[in-house]
Design a protein around this motif. Structure first.
Motif, PDB file in Angstrom:
ATOM      1  N   ARG A  68      -7.570   5.219  -7.286  1.00  0.00           N
ATOM      2  CA  ARG A  68      -7.188   5.726  -8.611  1.00  0.00           C
ATOM      3  C   ARG A  68      -8.387   6.352  -9.291  1.00  0.00           C
ATOM      4  N   ARG A 119      -5.999  -4.735  -4.263  1.00  0.00           N
ATOM      5  CA  ARG A 119      -6.454  -4.376  -5.604  1.00  0.00           C
ATOM      6  C   ARG A 119      -7.643  -3.411  -5.523  1.00  0.00           C
ATOM      7  N   THR A 134      -6.637   0.078  -4.334  1.00  0.00           N
ATOM      8  CA  THR A 134      -5.890   0.760  -5.393  1.00  0.00           C
ATOM      9  C   THR A 134      -6.844   1.260  -6.481  1.00  0.00           C
ATOM     10  N   LEU A 191       0.327   3.914  -2.515  1.00  0.00           N
ATOM     11  CA  LEU A 191      -0.907   4.701  -2.487  1.00  0.00           C
ATOM     12  C   LEU A 191      -0.765   5.984  -1.672  1.00  0.00           C
ATOM     13  N   LEU A 193       0.833  -1.220   0.000  1.00  0.00           N
ATOM     14  CA  LEU A 193       0.000   0.000   0.000  1.00  0.00           C
ATOM     15  C   LEU A 193       0.864   1.266   0.000  1.00  0.00           C
TER      16      LEU A 193
END
Ligand SMILES: *Cc1c(COP(=O)(O)O)cnc(C)c1O
Length: 392
Positions: A373, A366, A369, A272, A269
Motif C-alpha cells: 500500500r 499485515r 499489505t 493484493l 492475499l
C-alpha cells in the motif's frame, strides 16, 4: 546500513524437533546399541516404508539428492554426448548432476503460472541426442506429467522426476517420484522430510535400474572384495534412517498443516492482486506439498527489504535462472528463457512450515499489505533503495 530484527525465523526446525525429541532419542539409542551404522535394519526399514507409500517397487537411499541424481543418470547410462531436457528455473543441484556425468542440459522455458517445465514446448527440443526429460516439481507441485510421460514414451526416452520439494505430492492420484522411469529426492533439513544432514533417495519400478543403483552405491561389489565397475560409496547412515523414520510418521499431517497455511495466504492475499501480487495456483488434480509458498510481486527486491524492516522474513528461490549461473558458462547462452527470467526477478517466498504460528502468519500478511500500500501511494512512502542488513 540499517540493522533490522526479524520478528521470527523464516524457517525453524527447533519447534518440530521439540515435539518429536523423545522418539528420536529412543530410536537413536537402538541404533547405537546395535552399532548398525551402515545398511542396518533402520535403513532397510526406511527404504521399505517410503517405497510402499509411493507405490514404487524400489527405494534406494544414498548420501544426498545430488548423489541420487548422479546415480539415476549413470544407471540410465547418460554421459558425454547425451542431452537431458530440463527446466531453467530450479536449484543448481539438479543441473550439477547432469554436468557432472558429462551430459548437456537442454533448457525448456517454464509455464509462468506454475513455474514448472512447460510441457507443450518440450517436443521441439528433442534431438537424436536426447536421453531423458527431467522435470522438477517446483515448490511442491507436480509438473504436467501426462504430456511429459507421453512425449517421452513416443521418443523412447526416460523421465527422471526431481521430487526433492514434492515428496508426498501427486498428479491425478499418481504419487510424485513414481510416475517416471526414476524419481530422485533429498532429505536435506529444509525439505518437508528433513534429515540430520545430507541424504537422498531414488525410487523406481524398474528392477534392473534398481539393481545397478544398489551396486553403484557400494563400489559395484556384489561379492565381497570384488569391484566390477567404477562406483562410489554413497549411503545414508543408520542414525539418519532412524531419524527420518520417526519424522516420516508425521509427514502427511505436516503437509496438511502446510496446506492450511497456504490456503489462508491465498485467501488473505487475494485482495493484493490490485498491487500486482500473484498468489501460487493450485492446479486441479494436483496434491501440493507446499515446500515453499511463493508469490510474485513487482519490485521484488525493494519489497523484500521493506518487509525486513517490518521484521518479516522472506526468501528468494531463485533470483537467477540456471543458464545465468557461472558454472553453466559455455554450456548455453545466458538468456533465451523469458518466463524463467521474469520469474527470477519477481518471485518471493513467504514463511511456511507446519509450526508457523497464526500470529506470525498475521505479521506476514499485515506486513506485505502495508508495504505494498505504501509503495503505490507514492507521495506517502516511496520505495527506497537503502541497503538493509538482515540480523539473524
Ligand atoms: C534441495 C533440492 C535438491 C538438493 O539435493 P541435495 O541433497 O542438496 O544434493 C535437488 N533438487 C531440488 C529441486 C531441490 O530443491
Amino acid at each position: 546500513m540499517t540493522e533490522v530484527k526479524l520478528k521470527f525465523p523464516f524457517f525453524d526446525l527447533t519447534r518440530q524437533y521439540s515435539a518429536i525429541k523423545g522418539q528420536v532419542v529412543e530410536k537413536f539409542v537402538e541404533v547405537l546399541n546395535d552399532q548398525s551404522f551402515i545398511h542396518g535394519e533402520a535403513v532397510t526399514q526406511f527404504e521399505k516404508e517410503i517405497a510402499q507409500w509411493l507405490g514404487a517397487s524400489h527405494a534406494i537411499s544414498v548420501s544426498s539428492g545430488t548423489d541420487a541424481m548422479i546415480a539415476a543418470l549413470t544407471a540410465l547410462r547418460i554421459g558425454p554426448g547425451d542431452e537431458v531436457i530440463t527446466t531453467p528455473f530450479s536449484t543448481y543441484a539438479t543441473i550439477g548432476a547432469i554436468l557432472y556425468v558429462g551430459a548437456k542440459p537442454v533448457f525448456v522455458d517454464i509455464d509462468p503460472r506454475t513455474y514448472n517445465l512447460d510441457a507443450s514446448k518440450i517436443g521441439k527440443h528433442i534431438s537424436r541426442y536426447t536421453k531423458a526429460i527431467l522435470p522438477v516439481h517446483l515448490y511442491g507441485q507436480c509438473a504436467e506429467m501426462s504430456p511429459i510421460l507421453e512425449t517421452a514414451r513416443r521418443h523412447g526416452i526416460a523421465v527422471i522426476e526431481d521430487f526433492a520439494q514434492a515428496l508426498g505430492a501427486a498428479d491425478r492420484g499418481r504419487p510424485a517420484g513414481a510416475m517416471g522411469t526414476l524419481g530422485v529426492t533429498t532429505f536435506t533439513p529444509n525439505k518437508n522430510l528433513g534429515g540430520v544432514g545430507d541424504a537422498g533417495l531414488i525410487v523406481t519400478n524398474d528392477g534392473e535400474l534398481a539393481r545397478r543403483i544398489r551396486l553403484s552405491r557400494l563400489q559395484y561389489s556384489e561379492r565381497r572384495n570384488v569391484a566390477e565397475l567404477l562406483g562410489t560409496h554413497s549411503r545414508i547412515d543408520g542414525l539418519q534412517a532412524a531419524y527420518l523414520s520417526v519424522k516420516f510418521r508425521y509427514l502427511k499431517g505436516w503437509i496438511e498443516k502446510r496446506a492450511e497455511i497456504a490456503q489462508r495466504y491465498i485467501e488473505e492475499l487475494a485482495s493484493l492482486a490490485e498491487y500486482g501480487v500473484v498468489v501460487p495456483p493450485v492446479v486441479e488434480g494436483k496434491l501440493h506439498t507446499w515446500n515453499q509458498f511463493v508469490v510474485r510481486v513487482p519490485q521484488r527486491d525493494q519489497i523484500r527489504k521493506l518487509l525486513a524492516l517490518e521484521g518479516v522474513p522472506t526468501e528468494v528461490y531463485y533470483n537467477q535462472t540456471l543458464p545465468q549461473q557461472k558454472a553453466l558458462r559455455g554450456v548455453c547462452g545466458e538468456r533465451g528463457w523469458p518466463e524463467a527470467e521474469r520469474a527470477a526477478r519477481s518471485v518471493l517466498a513467504l514463511p511456511i512450515y507446519p509450526e508457523l504460528e497464526p500470529h506470525e502468519q498475521d505479521e506476514v500478511i499485515r506486513g506485505l499489505t502495508k508495504v505494498l500500500r505504501a509503495s503505490v501511494r507514492k507521495e506517502a512512502a516511496p520505495l527506497t533503495a537503502e541497503p538493509v542488513a538482515l540480523a539473524r
